[in-house]
Design an enzyme around this catalytic site. Structure first.
Site, mmCIF file in Angstrom:
data_model
loop_
_atom_site.group_PDB
_atom_site.id
_atom_site.type_symbol
_atom_site.label_atom_id
_atom_site.label_comp_id
_atom_site.label_asym_id
_atom_site.label_seq_id
_atom_site.Cartn_x
_atom_site.Cartn_y
_atom_site.Cartn_z
ATOM 1 N N GLU A 295 0.850 -1.199 0.000
ATOM 2 C CA GLU A 295 0.000 0.000 0.000
ATOM 3 C C GLU A 295 0.880 1.241 0.000
ATOM 4 O OE1 GLU A 295 -3.739 -0.130 2.648
ATOM 5 O OE2 GLU A 295 -2.367 -1.537 3.618
ATOM 6 N N LYS A 475 -6.661 -3.723 15.567
ATOM 7 C CA LYS A 475 -7.872 -4.117 14.841
ATOM 8 C C LYS A 475 -8.851 -4.805 15.775
ATOM 9 C CE LYS A 475 -5.377 -4.755 10.481
ATOM 10 N NZ LYS A 475 -5.086 -5.671 9.363
ATOM 11 N N LYS A 526 -6.987 3.779 9.584
ATOM 12 C CA LYS A 526 -6.527 3.196 8.319
ATOM 13 C C LYS A 526 -7.656 2.348 7.744
ATOM 14 C CE LYS A 526 -2.750 0.270 6.571
ATOM 15 N NZ LYS A 526 -3.496 -0.994 6.265
#
Length: 587
Positions: A295, A475, A526
């Site tokens: 990315e 996460k 993100k």
């Protein structure tokens, strides 16, 4: 009024009934629901001798705090067409059952995708098994376990969920131990005589050829942290309960999460997380030779609003699409939309994706490094060739862990607009993580995502700096509860590390992650690119939250970028002067 019924009622009671009836007429004419009048009639005729006590009982029942009456769960699809679960919380509200919240949580991150077909089929099978087990857990055990609980008691419910998960985990570990013992006790298979080896001629070293240089052996990969099938049920229920608790408290989810973090005391001002927007994907899954840049991420100035940031990146994304179309016409370049929500472009050189973004910025009169900064998700764990003990940065181009550090130093020297590296190395390369922190931590954020431990491991060890870095991508996956997220955020913030809430690669259309990031006061969020719908829903939610916070007058300013300098472990963090001031960024 039914005369035949009222004539059998004593005169005093009849007068009381008429009074109640006139009161009900009054309230109904002023907008009170008809069910109150009906309830009064039922109460009076069923309890004519104790109408006041019956009324008191009835009003006490409908004024009770809503409690969880039951949960429903079903198998649905996430944003990429993979199986996952949807959890719905139903509560008893004023004697009626009402749906309070619903959550769709992706199960994709539990099982890593592979480009090898056999491994991909195995992962798909594991994912399906995990979803089926999660369905069974909720229907058979967790639904009755939480029935009658208050959705506002998040900590208590999360503890019940965690205890249930630990019990399941211990049973699974005991089963595996028993299977291992049984395999040890099995008789060994019969020996098959080996074929004699064919003698080979020894080759003499040719004159002038150098013998291969011995590379320093790399630490072996740590065993993958096992994921208990069905664990997604824990995280999904915890989030659904948080959403239900917010509705009961008549507050947005982000403020509810903030109140949980601060123990019911919310700060006067809250800053929106800075969005990390993925612009290009040029990693190993693309058809080009470049493997390193999974990315390439854009970072807006800290002074821009969410709306202003999205507008800038939308314009930049369109310009990048035009430039990559030219690349396709010029040569064999394949361009697709990645599951990360951005363009996946085949590149052959390390500098190529950065040059594309630089050119797109020039066309829009944006100064790279001033109006937009960059982050690179290197995903180094995907690049290691264990037969060679090196990272394959470009097809056929291998680098040792030490050479990777030198490569990053050179890259950031030539492209100072890069202010963050995510997973530049495997977590096993502790020595090189120390080296890169000592060398680059005064110039950019060094962030661990896949190189980090799980949230549960962080909480057990109480040490988020493994590997040594100055930021973590956290996460909400698997058995992680909202309480776990709050605790690990406080742990990371206590170490003066930056906090990033990250989405999963296989996302659902659930937008609660935006609320969670704001409520936890994450420095960054993100979410991937702006193209796919499951990503766009979260960006849209950020827009709504920012506007609400502005109306409530609780929207605060973000902190500017500062980088701690790690010359050695004993030295305290110092603010770097290598970055422009906040005023210069906004100018």
């Amino acid at each position: 009024m039914d005369y035949r019924r009222t004539c059998r009622i004593p005169a005093a009671a009849r007068q009381l009934y008429e009074l109640k009836h006139r009161a009900a007429e009054y309230y109904r004419s002023n907008g009170v629901p008809r069910r109150i009048e009906e309830a009064l009639n039922v109460i009076f005729f069923s309890n004519p001798d104790d109408v006041y006590g019956a009324l008191a009982n009835w009003f006490s029942e409908i004024s009770k705090t809503p409690v969880i009456s039951r949960m429903t769960v079903k198998k649905v699809l996430d944003g990429t067409g993979q199986s996952t679960i949807q959890v719905e919380i139903l509560c008893t509200v004023q004697n009626n059952e009402k749906s309070m919240s619903s959550v769709v949580m992706s199960a994709g991150s539990e099982w890593t995708d592979s480009i090898i077909s056999d491994a991909a089929e195995t992962n798909e099978r594991k994912r399906e098994q995990s979803v089926e087990i999660a369905l069974k857990w909720i229907k058979d055990d967790l639904d009755p376990l939480l029935t009658g609980a208050l959705p506002t008691e998040q900590l208590k419910i999360d503890q019940l969920l965690s205890n249930y998960f630990i019990e399941k985990l211990e049973k699974d570990q005991a089963r595996k131990k028993k299977e291992r013992e049984e395999r040890v006790n099995e008789p060994p298979p019969p020996l098959v005589p080996a074929k004699p080896a064919t003698p080979t001629k020894k080759r003499k070293n040719s004159k002038g050829k150098k013998s291969p240089i011995l590379q320093k052996p790399i630490p072996p990969a740590e065993p993958a942290e096992p994921v208990l099938k069905g664990s997604i049920a824990i995280g999904a229920i915890s989030l659904a309960v948080a959403k239900a608790g917010a509705i009961v408290n008549k507050t947005p989810l982000y403020l509810h999460v903030a109140s949980l973090k601060h123990k019911q005391q919310i700060a006067r001002k809250m800053a929106m997380p800075l969005p990390l927007v993925t612009l290009l994907s040029c990693g190993k899954t693309t058809s080009g030779k470049l493997n390193l840049m999974k990315e390439v991420i854009g970072i807006p100035p800290t002074g821009l609003t969410i709306r202003e940031s999205i507008d800038v990146f939308m314009a930049l994304q369109k310009e990048i699409a035009v430039l990559t179309d030219k690349l396709i016409k010029a040569g064999p370049v394949v361009k697709i939309v990645s599951s990360l929500g951005c363009l996946a472009v085949a590149c052959d050189r390390l500098e190529q994706p950065l040059d594309i973004i630089q050119e797109a910025c020039n066309h829009l009169n944006l100064e790279l490094g001033r109006n937009i900064k960059l982050a690179i998700n290197c995903a180094a764990h995907e690049l290691m060739d264990y037969t060679k003990g090196q990272y394959e940065v470009i097809n056929g181009n291998f680098r040792s862990p030490d050479e990777m550090v030198d490569m990053y130093v050179d890259l950031i020297t030539r492209y100072p607009s890069i202010i963050a590296l995510i997973d530049p190395l495997r977590k096993e390369d502790q020595e090189q993580w120390n080296n890169i922190c000592n060398t680059l931590s005064s110039k950019c954020y060094l962030v661990a995502e896949a190189a980090s431990k799980t949230i549960v491991k962080h909480l057990k060890s109480q040490n988020p700096s493994i590997p040594r870095s100055n930021g973590l991508v956290l996460k909400h996956i698997d058995e992680t509860t909202i309480s776990d997220l709050i605790e690990v955020f406080q742990l990371v913030e206590g170490e003066n590390m930056i906090t990033i809430i990250g989405s999963m690669e296989e996302e659902s259309s659930e937008d609660s992650l935006a609320d969670v990031a704001v409520g936890l006061e994450a420095r960054f969020i993100k979410l991937g690119g702006l193209i796919r719908g499951e990503r766009a829903t979260k960006y849209n939610r950020l827009l709504v939250i920012e506007e609400e916070m502005r109306e409530r007058e609780i929207l605060g300013k973000r902190r500017k970028h500062t980088f701690p300098y790690y010359a050695d472990k004993s030295q305290t963090s110092l603010e770097s002067n290598s970055m422009p001031s906040e005023e210069a960024e906004e100018g």
